[in-house]
Design an enzyme around this catalytic site. Structure first.
Site, short mmCIF file in Angstrom:
data_model
loop_
_atom_site.label_atom_id
_atom_site.label_comp_id
_atom_site.label_asym_id
_atom_site.label_seq_id
_atom_site.Cartn_x
_atom_site.Cartn_y
_atom_site.Cartn_z
N ASP A 310 0.86 -1.18 0.00
CA ASP A 310 0.00 0.00 0.00
C ASP A 310 0.91 1.24 0.00
OD1 ASP A 310 -2.35 1.62 0.37
OD2 ASP A 310 -1.73 1.83 2.46
N ASP A 505 -1.97 -0.53 5.94
CA ASP A 505 -2.25 -0.02 7.28
C ASP A 505 -3.65 0.51 7.44
OD1 ASP A 505 -2.01 2.37 5.80
OD2 ASP A 505 -1.42 3.46 7.60
N ASP A 509 -7.32 -1.65 3.44
CA ASP A 509 -6.38 -2.73 3.16
C ASP A 509 -6.78 -4.04 3.83
OD1 ASP A 509 -4.59 -1.01 1.74
OD2 ASP A 509 -3.88 -0.24 3.66
#
Length: 623
Positions: A310, A505, A509
């Site tokens: 990410d 995080d 996600d």
């Protein structure tokens, strides 16, 4: 609760087996061999019964494990009166399964604990007043009050003039967004500005946040279970054991030789060495700030071939920082920052707080502002040391000083532009962005050396921002503008290249972390959803701990395999000796204990694993 009950049952069975073995030896030494035999028998029966139940369950799942060899050795020893040998095998087997259960631990808590940030109540306007109501009582059309810092409970439309929302947990957009009246606000975002009203448009169970919870649940249900390394050796070892035992009985006519073969063949090197090495690896990884939720994730982590990262809060810090200061009338950059930060002390806006933090980091002394007036979502006006200072959006500040907002290259690059005016003149601009974490390029190069073949960036942020952040990193692909379900699809599609690790995080996600072969969450500041859905949590806010974690996982697995190969080799030699009559069942059990000690000592080498490229501050507590 079921997991806890199973662990307790394994503990009780182990204690019974140990008590039976020790008590029987004491009675035998006291000359009560007849009673000792009964005590050994009683200690073996619970272990054998639990073992048979586990075998039936494994067969029902279409699996063949090492449990069959252990069951054969205990059953044969009891059948032919070798109760002491059976008791020794029972202790070692129950000890091994207990240790393995300890290594696995609790992989995840209950789903209702997974999303601790989910609001349970909302404040609703009703009959000229306010009332707190459970989420399931909110209906489309209800008008809700969203206070500063509140999480938006349901999807809705902004019913006030403006709202300022932090959507980073949902979309990956690191900087808060300003919404005007009528704009859609997603549940799960956080109110970063003044209180505003929200007109609910969906039920709580149909809102964005609830949809993400369902995605996490579905991904966890569909995720293939992690197989034990030991079980992948089991079928071949079982075949060799049965062949040698049958041959010994067939050619000699002595069933005791077959019993001795089975006792020596009890797969304690597999049962013990693997969990010991992996437990040691878990402990070692935790020392470096990498919490791995069990032996299964650690073993899978050692075989990762594709890494998906990410952006916000993972590759980047997740907090806006000043990257440059543009001066327009000759005023120094530090002076522009000092005056802006002094005024922004009166604002709770996250960008204002970032400016104050940057000024203090430079050692600037900030005077107390006066006559402060804040226009939520636009900017702040006030006086600092006798000067009229205006800080805010470019258009807002330009309009206040009689100018026009102009195009700035920072806006096109995805940065945030904060204008600063002093005494009616545009003094300059603070260019803020979510910068790449320091050492990211070196970290990715290290992961390549560890055998990670593909590294991708997956973000809900805009494509131009993602491209700018990832420039020069040598990634194999950049996927921008992804929704949570699209991240899950990306994880599933990448499985053709091997096991996939996903690092993130945010709440958005969490489904992808649950779907990945190994999900890694940034636990220091990440959302509870991602931490709970993940298999691995980085306890410090540093993604560079990922490399040492993978290195420790691979070294632990290598040590486990070495221990297994050595243990099986010695066991096969012992089986051959037993087949030729050189070992009795009790001697075979004692020989197996010597082998067990040897492989355990070798497995404990995992406690001394030291990653080659270790970032500074090598402990979880010191980072």
């Amino acid at each position: 609760m079921e997991k806890t009950a199973t662990d307790r049952l394994k503990t009780v069975i182990l204690l019974l087996a140990v008590a039976g073995l020790v008590g029987g030896i004491a009675l035998y030494a006291a000359g009560r061999g007849d009673i000792a035999t009964l005590v050994w028998f009683a200690g073996v029966v619970p272990a054998l019964a639990a073992l048979l139940v586990e075998i039936l369950r494994s067969i029902g799942r279409g699996e063949v494990g090492l449990d069959i060899v252990a069951a054969l050795s205990m059953s044969a020893a009891l059948a032919f009166g070798e109760t002491l040998a059976a008791a020794v095998v029972a202790v070692m087997y129950t000890g091994g399964t207990f240790l393995e259960s300890f290594a696995e631990g609790r992989a995840r808590r209950e789903m209702h604990d997974l999303l601790s940030r989910v609001p349970r109540m909302a404040t609703r306007h009703r009959n000229g007043g306010l009332e707190d109501v459970p989420l399931d009582r909110i209906q489309p059309g209800d008008r809700l009050l969203i206070r500063q810092g509140d999480v938006v409970p349901v999807d809705g439309a902004v019913a006030s003039d403006t709202a300022f929302l932090d959507t980073s947990a949902l979309t990956g957009e690191s900087l808060p967004v300003r919404l005007s009246r009528g704009a859609e606000a997603m549940s799960g975002s956080t109110n970063a500005g003044e209180a505003f009203d929200l007109a609910a448009t969906r039920l709580a169970k149909e809102s964005t946040y609830a949809g993400i919870v369902r995605l996490v649940e579905e991904a966890q249900r569909s995720k293939a279970p992690m197989s034990r390394l030991a079980d992948r050796w089991s079928l071949g070892f079982l075949a060799v054991t049965v062949a040698i035992a049958f041959a010994a009985w067939w050619f000699t006519g002595d069933p005791i030789r077959a019993v001795a073969v089975l006792v020596v063949a009890t797969p304690c090197p597999l049962i013990l060495a693997v969990p010991v090495a992996l437990v040691a690896g878990l402990s070692r990884a935790a020392h470096f700030g990498v919490l791995i939720k069990g032996a299964g994730p650690l073993e899978t982590m050692a075989r990762i071939g594709t890494l998906i990262l990410d952006k916000t809060g993972t590759l980047t810090d997740g907090r806006p920082r000043i990257v440059s200061i543009d001066s327009h009338d000759g005023m120094g950059g530090d002076e522009i920052l000092r005056l802006a930060a002094a005024l922004d002390q009166a604002s709770k806006h996250p960008v204002a707080q970032a400016i104050v933090t940057a000024a203090k980091a430079r050692g600037l002394v900030l005077p107390v502002p006066s006559e402060v007036s804040e226009i939520p979502g636009d900017g702040v006006i006030g006086r600092v040391e006798g000067h009229e200072v205006i800080v805010g959006g470019d258009g807002f500040v330009a309009g206040r000083v009689g100018g026009q907002a102009g195009a700035h290259p920072a806006t096109a690059a995805g940065s945030v532009l904060v204008a600063v005016a002093v005494d009616g003149r545009m003094a300059g601009h603070l260019v803020m962005a979510d910068p790449l974490r320091e050492g990211t390029a070196a970290m990715l190069a290290g992961l390549r050396r560890e055998g990670i073949g593909r590294i991708l960036l997956a973000t809900g942020d805009r494509a131009d921002v993602a491209e700018r952040v990832s420039e020069g990193l040598g990634l194999d692909g950049v996927r921008a503008g992804l929704t949570p379900d699209q991240k899950v699809l990306l994880v599933l599609s990448e499985r053709k290249h091997g096991p996939v690790m996903m690092v993130g995080d945010g709440v958005n996600d969490a489904p992808a972390l649950a779907a990945a072969d190994v999900g890694v969450a940034m636990g220091a500041r990440g959302a509870a959803a991602s931490a709970e859905a993940a298999d691995v949590v980085l306890l410090v806010d540093r993604v560079d701990r990922l490399g040492p974690g993978i290195e420790i996982a691979r070294a632990s697995r290598r040590i486990a395999v070495e221990s297994v190969v050595a243990g099986i080799g010695l066991s096969v030699l012992g089986m051959i000796a037993a087949a030729y009559g050189y070992l009795t069942p009790v001697q075979g059990a004692l020989l197996q204990e010597v082998i067990d000690v040897a492989v355990i000592l070798n497995a404990l080498r995992a406690l001394r694993i030291t990653p080659h490229a270790m970032p500074a501050t090598p402990s979880a507590t010191g980072a």
